[in-house]
Design a protein around this motif. Structure first.
Motif, PDB file in Angstrom:
ATOM      1  N   THR A 214       9.544  27.089  11.508  1.00 38.06           N
ATOM      2  CA  THR A 214      10.305  25.918  11.077  1.00 38.06           C
ATOM      3  C   THR A 214       9.514  24.626  11.238  1.00 38.06           C
ATOM      4  N   ILE A 215       8.871  24.438  12.393  1.00 39.72           N
ATOM      5  CA  ILE A 215       8.155  23.186  12.655  1.00 39.72           C
ATOM      6  C   ILE A 215       6.909  23.080  11.791  1.00 39.72           C
ATOM      7  N   GLY A 216       6.124  24.139  11.710  1.00 39.21           N
ATOM      8  CA  GLY A 216       4.903  24.100  10.913  1.00 39.21           C
ATOM      9  C   GLY A 216       5.172  23.843   9.447  1.00 39.21           C
ATOM     10  N   LEU A 217       6.195  24.491   8.896  1.00 41.13           N
ATOM     11  CA  LEU A 217       6.561  24.253   7.503  1.00 41.13           C
ATOM     12  C   LEU A 217       6.983  22.799   7.294  1.00 41.13           C
ATOM     13  N   GLY A 218       7.715  22.269   8.275  1.00 35.68           N
ATOM     14  CA  GLY A 218       8.113  20.867   8.190  1.00 35.68           C
ATOM     15  C   GLY A 218       6.934  19.922   8.292  1.00 35.68           C
ATOM     16  N   VAL A 219       5.947  20.268   9.122  1.00 35.31           N
ATOM     17  CA  VAL A 219       4.743  19.452   9.256  1.00 35.31           C
ATOM     18  C   VAL A 219       3.999  19.377   7.926  1.00 35.31           C
ATOM     19  N   ILE A 220       3.883  20.512   7.244  1.00 36.50           N
ATOM     20  CA  ILE A 220       3.201  20.526   5.941  1.00 36.50           C
ATOM     21  C   ILE A 220       3.882  19.556   4.982  1.00 36.50           C
ATOM     22  N   GLN A 221       5.207  19.635   4.934  1.00 40.73           N
ATOM     23  CA  GLN A 221       5.940  18.750   4.029  1.00 40.73           C
ATOM     24  C   GLN A 221       5.765  17.285   4.420  1.00 40.73           C
ATOM     25  N   ALA A 222       5.825  17.010   5.725  1.00 36.18           N
ATOM     26  CA  ALA A 222       5.696  15.630   6.196  1.00 36.18           C
ATOM     27  C   ALA A 222       4.299  15.073   5.939  1.00 36.18           C
ATOM     28  N   ILE A 223       3.272  15.896   6.090  1.00 32.29           N
ATOM     29  CA  ILE A 223       1.903  15.442   5.817  1.00 32.29           C
ATOM     30  C   ILE A 223       1.799  14.919   4.396  1.00 32.29           C
ATOM     31  N   LYS A 224       2.353  15.687   3.449  1.00 31.72           N
ATOM     32  CA  LYS A 224       2.228  15.309   2.045  1.00 31.72           C
ATOM     33  C   LYS A 224       3.101  14.102   1.681  1.00 31.72           C
ATOM     34  N   PHE A 354      15.572  10.148  14.006  1.00 30.37           N
ATOM     35  CA  PHE A 354      16.793  10.722  13.434  1.00 30.37           C
ATOM     36  C   PHE A 354      17.268   9.935  12.217  1.00 30.37           C
ATOM     37  N   ASP A 355      17.080   8.628  12.229  1.00 31.16           N
ATOM     38  CA  ASP A 355      17.483   7.828  11.079  1.00 31.16           C
ATOM     39  C   ASP A 355      16.490   7.963   9.931  1.00 31.16           C
ATOM     40  N   LEU A 356      15.213   7.939  10.252  1.00 36.94           N
ATOM     41  CA  LEU A 356      14.202   8.089   9.206  1.00 36.94           C
ATOM     42  C   LEU A 356      14.341   9.438   8.504  1.00 36.94           C
ATOM     43  N   VAL A 357      14.493  10.501   9.277  1.00 32.51           N
ATOM     44  CA  VAL A 357      14.608  11.840   8.706  1.00 32.51           C
ATOM     45  C   VAL A 357      15.852  11.960   7.822  1.00 32.51           C
ATOM     46  N   GLN A 358      16.979  11.434   8.289  1.00 36.94           N
ATOM     47  CA  GLN A 358      18.193  11.531   7.479  1.00 36.94           C
ATOM     48  C   GLN A 358      18.066  10.717   6.185  1.00 36.94           C
ATOM     49  N   GLU A 359      17.360   9.605   6.240  1.00 40.53           N
ATOM     50  CA  GLU A 359      17.110   8.852   5.011  1.00 40.53           C
ATOM     51  C   GLU A 359      16.288   9.687   4.035  1.00 40.53           C
ATOM     52  N   TRP A 360      15.240  10.349   4.538  1.00 42.61           N
ATOM     53  CA  TRP A 360      14.386  11.170   3.673  1.00 42.61           C
ATOM     54  C   TRP A 360      15.163  12.335   3.062  1.00 42.61           C
ATOM     55  N   ILE A 361      16.033  12.961   3.872  1.00 43.57           N
ATOM     56  CA  ILE A 361      16.847  14.068   3.349  1.00 43.57           C
ATOM     57  C   ILE A 361      17.839  13.544   2.314  1.00 43.57           C
ATOM     58  N   ARG A 362      18.529  12.471   2.651  1.00 39.62           N
ATOM     59  CA  ARG A 362      19.523  11.871   1.753  1.00 39.62           C
ATOM     60  C   ARG A 362      18.915  11.466   0.415  1.00 39.62           C
ATOM     61  N   ASP A 363      17.702  10.915   0.470  1.00 38.48           N
ATOM     62  CA  ASP A 363      17.063  10.389  -0.729  1.00 38.48           C
ATOM     63  C   ASP A 363      16.238  11.431  -1.476  1.00 38.48           C
ATOM     64  N   GLY A 364      16.282  12.685  -1.005  1.00 36.23           N
ATOM     65  CA  GLY A 364      15.562  13.752  -1.691  1.00 36.23           C
ATOM     66  C   GLY A 364      14.067  13.745  -1.474  1.00 36.23           C
ATOM     67  N   ILE A 365      13.593  12.969  -0.505  1.00 38.53           N
ATOM     68  CA  ILE A 365      12.158  12.915  -0.204  1.00 38.53           C
ATOM     69  C   ILE A 365      11.726  14.164   0.567  1.00 38.53           C
ATOM     70  N   TYR A 366      12.570  14.593   1.500  1.00 36.51           N
ATOM     71  CA  TYR A 366      12.298  15.770   2.329  1.00 36.51           C
ATOM     72  C   TYR A 366      13.292  16.865   1.943  1.00 36.51           C
ATOM     73  N   LYS A 367      12.790  18.049   1.587  1.00 35.76           N
ATOM     74  CA  LYS A 367      13.630  19.141   1.094  1.00 35.76           C
ATOM     75  C   LYS A 367      13.906  20.156   2.204  1.00 35.76           C
ATOM     76  N   LEU A 368      15.143  20.652   2.239  1.00 34.86           N
ATOM     77  CA  LEU A 368      15.529  21.641   3.255  1.00 34.86           C
ATOM     78  C   LEU A 368      15.939  22.982   2.656  1.00 34.86           C
ATOM     79  N   ASP A 369      15.880  23.120   1.341  1.00 31.47           N
ATOM     80  CA  ASP A 369      16.254  24.391   0.704  1.00 31.47           C
ATOM     81  C   ASP A 369      15.379  25.524   1.234  1.00 31.47           C
ATOM     82  N   GLY A 370      16.024  26.600   1.673  1.00 27.98           N
ATOM     83  CA  GLY A 370      15.300  27.779   2.111  1.00 27.98           C
ATOM     84  C   GLY A 370      14.999  27.852   3.590  1.00 27.98           C
TER      85      GLY A 370
END
Length: 403
Positions: A214-224, A354-370
């Motif tokens: 979970t963390i490594g996959l999230g790191v990849i997404q955050a790097i990009k 927690f606020d930055l991450v929720q903004e990214w999820i809300r705005d479709g910047i960070y994807k959680l599908d799968g």
């Protein structure tokens, strides 16, 4: 009240350690230091700045597994710090506030919340005289980690409970646009995003992410997200997770012998092999995010970095480890530690992860599908842990349904 907790009982801890190493089937029996109580009376709110939360769901993470296997070592920095008799499991949660103390102003009954500060400190113990770190939002560095709670060892519960009580300052509001399933992913996403912001990738860098849980996959997404113009390799044995990593933004999979593959990927030198298969080469990645932790990953990571490269330490096992440190001083490497999340500086703003991450999820910047792959009832937490320990290829994030 129902709750899962770790009992600081030395004979049980020793039995759990033995079972984890020599008789894994015993981990699921009654001797385990992790216990489940189903008929506890609800604890009254101990002060006016506390709230009561009815849990909806909570994720299972590596920390929970560490408690279930009692892996914390007596040689770790945690050992001498006094702690409470019980440690309540679960912090990747989403729940609804059902009661607020008279002094709570930031929440009301009906608000959805998640646990933000979960390591022992001012904002989990309800200390009035908060330390400087907690005041500025960097709660994981709390200097009152070893200070006793003024309320004693009361039964609080946590994420792996049907309900729990908590100081309001230790919680974060869940945004209205975030679903419950997304909400259980907010905390682990915070770890990934905080890790990348602690050591930001630079334009043109060649970067390795070790481990695609979970963390490594999230790191990849955050790097990009933070720096799209860099090249990312993922080190992962499981084919389905390799495919997920590529979908989230990884450019390559590091296949085969890590030394040979790294030298080829980064234009490094020949591989030199000494006694007992000891390998080294010159060159390597600019930056490595280690999401595995332990002896092998530390030993390997410092050998896969170029001179003056950076190792970001995310994965850990709460015990002392052994690895060859000579590349650190020889190649003047930089080591960056990561402790979950806190305050971030992003695009001119200072805000909680927690606020930055929720903004990214809300705005479709960070994807959680799968990410969420399995659900279990709270009563079946041992089955969930068994699946996590077996770790078949289709597992990414396991969630306990607490209602």
């Amino acid at each position: 009240m129902k709750t899962v907790y770790f009992d600081k009982d030395i004979p049980r801890i020793l039995a759990t350690k033995f079972a984890a190493k020599h008789a894994k089937g015993l981990l699921y029996g009654s001797l385990n230091a992790v216990k489940y109580l189903k008929d506890l009376p609800e604890t009254p709110l101990p002060a006016g700045d506390w709230v009561r939360v009815k849990n909806i769901a909570c994720g299972l993470c590596g920390t929970d597994i560490s408690f279930f296997k009692a892996t914390t070592g007596t040689n770790s920095a945690f050992e001498p710090i006094p702690g409470s008799k019980r440690t309540y499991l679960g912090h990747e949660n989403v729940g609804v506030i059902t009661e607020v103390g008279k002094d709570v102003t930031e929440f009301k009954v009906g608000d959805r919340v998640t646990i933000r500060a979960y390591m022992a400190g001012c904002d989990t113990k309800g200390l009035k005289d908060r330390c400087e770190y907690c005041k500025r939002g960097d709660y994981n560095f709390c200097t009152n980690y070893g200070t006793a709670s003024p309320y004693g060892d009361i039964v609080t519960g946590a994420g792996w409970s049907d309900s729990f009580i908590y100081p309001a300052k230790g919680l974060a509001r869940v945004y209205d646009e975030i679903t419950d399933e997304q909400a259980v992913m907010v905390e682990p996403t915070c770890v990934s995003v905080h890790s990348v912001l602690r050591s930001r990738p630079q334009k043109g860098e060649k970067i390795l992410v070790m481990g695609c849980g979970t963390i490594g996959l999230g790191v990849i997404q955050a790097i990009k997200i933070v720096e799209p113009d860099c090249e990312v390799w993922a080190m992962e044995r499981v084919k389905t997770k390799q495919e997920f990593a590529l979908k989230l933004g990884a450019d390559h999979i590091l296949n085969g012998d890590p030394y040979k593959a790294t030298a080829e990927a980064t234009g490094g030198s020949d591989i030199y092999t000494g006694m007992k298969g000891n390998k080294y080469f010159f060159g390597g990645f600019d930056r490595i995010y280690d999401c595995i932790g332990g002896d092998w990953s530390n030993h390997t990571a410092v050998r896969l970095l170029k001179a003056r490269g950076t190792l970001v330490k995310i994965g850990h096992h709460m015990r002392a480890i052994t690895f060859d440190e000579s590349p650190i001083w020889w190649q003047e490497l930089t080591l960056v530690g990561v402790d979950a999340h806190g305050m971030e500086h992003w695009q001119g703003r200072d805000l909680y992860t927690f606020d930055l991450v929720q903004e990214w999820i809300r705005d479709g910047i960070y994807k959680l599908d799968g990410f969420v792959t399995h659900h279990f009832k709270l009563d079946d937490y041992k089955e969930a842990l068994k699946l996590a320990l077996e770790n078949p290829p289709d597992v990414v994030k396991i969630v306990l349904d607490c209602e």
